[in-house]
Write an enzyme that holds these catalytic residues in place. Sequence first.
Site, mmCIF file in Angstrom:
data_model
loop_
_atom_site.group_PDB
_atom_site.id
_atom_site.type_symbol
_atom_site.label_atom_id
_atom_site.label_comp_id
_atom_site.label_asym_id
_atom_site.label_seq_id
_atom_site.Cartn_x
_atom_site.Cartn_y
_atom_site.Cartn_z
ATOM 1 N N SER A 141 -24.098 30.048 38.966
ATOM 2 C CA SER A 141 -25.396 30.027 38.301
ATOM 3 C C SER A 141 -26.440 29.337 39.184
ATOM 4 C CB SER A 141 -25.277 29.304 36.955
ATOM 5 O OG SER A 141 -26.480 29.380 36.250
ATOM 6 N N LYS A 198 -21.815 29.674 31.735
ATOM 7 C CA LYS A 198 -21.283 30.844 31.004
ATOM 8 C C LYS A 198 -19.920 30.498 30.415
ATOM 9 C CE LYS A 198 -17.883 31.937 34.077
ATOM 10 N NZ LYS A 198 -16.486 31.760 33.809
ATOM 11 N N ALA A 240 -16.113 22.772 38.669
ATOM 12 C CA ALA A 240 -14.776 23.388 38.683
ATOM 13 C C ALA A 240 -14.166 23.379 37.286
ATOM 14 C CB ALA A 240 -13.867 22.672 39.684
ATOM 15 N N PRO A 262 -20.177 20.741 33.969
ATOM 16 C CA PRO A 262 -19.021 20.168 34.669
ATOM 17 C C PRO A 262 -18.602 21.049 35.853
ATOM 18 C CG PRO A 262 -18.666 20.158 32.291
ATOM 19 C CD PRO A 262 -19.923 20.937 32.537
ATOM 20 N N LEU A 267 -16.886 27.255 34.009
ATOM 21 C CA LEU A 267 -18.179 27.493 33.351
ATOM 22 C C LEU A 267 -19.205 28.116 34.301
ATOM 23 C CD1 LEU A 267 -18.405 24.163 31.302
ATOM 24 C CD2 LEU A 267 -17.834 26.441 30.434
ATOM 25 N N ASP A 326 -19.349 36.234 40.323
ATOM 26 C CA ASP A 326 -20.046 35.923 39.067
ATOM 27 C C ASP A 326 -21.557 35.762 39.247
ATOM 28 O OD1 ASP A 326 -17.689 35.956 37.689
ATOM 29 O OD2 ASP A 326 -17.508 33.777 37.478
HETATM 30 P P1 ATP Z 1 -16.021 29.742 37.914
HETATM 31 O O1 ATP Z 1 -16.145 29.698 36.428
HETATM 32 O O2 ATP Z 1 -16.968 30.741 38.563
HETATM 33 O O3 ATP Z 1 -14.618 29.749 38.433
HETATM 34 P P2 ATP Z 1 -16.197 26.957 38.147
HETATM 35 O O4 ATP Z 1 -17.001 26.441 36.988
HETATM 36 O O5 ATP Z 1 -14.728 26.909 37.974
HETATM 37 O O6 ATP Z 1 -16.672 28.387 38.457
HETATM 38 P P3 ATP Z 1 -17.875 25.582 40.056
HETATM 39 O O7 ATP Z 1 -18.387 24.465 39.210
HETATM 40 O O8 ATP Z 1 -18.814 26.675 40.388
HETATM 41 O O9 ATP Z 1 -16.522 26.170 39.454
HETATM 42 O O10 ATP Z 1 -17.310 24.882 41.404
HETATM 43 C C1 ATP Z 1 -16.248 25.378 42.180
HETATM 44 C C2 ATP Z 1 -16.224 24.598 43.519
HETATM 45 O O11 ATP Z 1 -17.360 24.975 44.288
HETATM 46 C C3 ATP Z 1 -16.307 23.098 43.331
HETATM 47 O O12 ATP Z 1 -15.054 22.548 43.523
HETATM 48 C C4 ATP Z 1 -17.334 22.617 44.375
HETATM 49 O O13 ATP Z 1 -16.740 21.851 45.378
HETATM 50 C C5 ATP Z 1 -17.908 23.869 45.008
HETATM 51 N N1 ATP Z 1 -19.392 23.969 44.895
HETATM 52 C C6 ATP Z 1 -20.214 24.424 45.845
HETATM 53 N N2 ATP Z 1 -21.488 24.452 45.410
HETATM 54 C C7 ATP Z 1 -21.482 24.018 44.144
HETATM 55 C C8 ATP Z 1 -22.512 23.839 43.173
HETATM 56 N N3 ATP Z 1 -23.801 24.110 43.413
HETATM 57 N N4 ATP Z 1 -22.141 23.392 41.950
HETATM 58 C C9 ATP Z 1 -20.825 23.130 41.692
HETATM 59 N N5 ATP Z 1 -19.839 23.258 42.584
HETATM 60 C C10 ATP Z 1 -20.149 23.711 43.811
#
Ligand code: ATP
Length: 280
Positions: A105, A11, A97, A95, A100, A137
């Site tokens: 998701s 997203k 953290a 990517p 996105l 989310d």
């Molecule tokens: P948001 O936009 O909701 O803040 P994000 O894109 O910043 O999410 P994610 O990619 O969801 O962040 O990852 C955040 C943290 O969650 C990562 O640092 C990772 O260690 C942990 N994590 C746990 N499960 C997952 C997963 N299935 N995919 C990605 N990261 C995960």
Amino acid sequence: METLTLSAPAKINYLLDVIGKRPDGYHELRMIMQRVNLCDEITLTLTSTPDIRVFCKSKGVPDGPDNIAWKAARTLLDRAGSRYGVTIDIIKNIPVAAGLGGGSSDAATVLMGLNELLKLGLTDHELMETGRKLGADVPFFIFKRSALAEGIGEKLTPLSKMPNCWILLVNPSVHVSTAWVYKSLQLTITRELNKLPEFFESIEDIASILSNDLESVTIPAFPVIADIKKRLMNLGATGSMMSGSGPTVFGIFDSFSKAENARREITKDTGWFAATVETV
Ligand code: ATP
């Protein structure tokens, strides 16, 4: 045993207003959220033993109970009182953290997939209620429409007929902690919220509302975010903004060729992740 493979889309946030801080420490938000077709691939295989196993080769993604996909499976199997277990294979294309919503998701996709595999018959509303406990989310990805998200992100109103556009995602290789961003945010006491249009008819209407309060924290610390925004605009984007708590920046484009040209220019002299995607 039965297997199901599903796509878990990313997203972006067209809008992210931080309205205030609640007594429980969570922030009250107003967001406009849009799914894009950059997807993780989740394969669920039911097992006759009750264990949950997660396999993922990507750096920074936990493969045990710390993975949000594991937590989603545990929550749903417990809720259903199921004697089955599940193996979850995750191919990460989103990517990590990055702002996105990849983890959320993945979790939403596990809930929907297990509901189907185990023929539990739970409604989307019930799955969203379950998903909310895993992360604010998560319900959005079960909702499956562009949405105005309020509360901590879980109160969703559909936005019908959002114009489709080409999106270029650019993720500079900097680490931004979501917890640090929210902790560092200076909240203004009175907050005038911009009025949102009733309908979005064109890509210009979307460009007119792009904003993200979290940039006030991330841009001073990571000026590269502002540089990417400027570059995307110079390369023909109709608008550009950081998504979520960053560091991914997106540009919205009225044609695939403009977006692809910008992607080629930006990746020419950087090692950054960049992908041209479509809204879904
Ligand atoms: P948001 O936009 O909701 O803040 P994000 O894109 O910043 O999410 P994610 O990619 O969801 O962040 O990852 C955040 C943290 O969650 C990562 O640092 C990772 O260690 C942990 N994590 C746990 N499960 C997952 C997963 N299935 N995919 C990605 N990261 C995960």
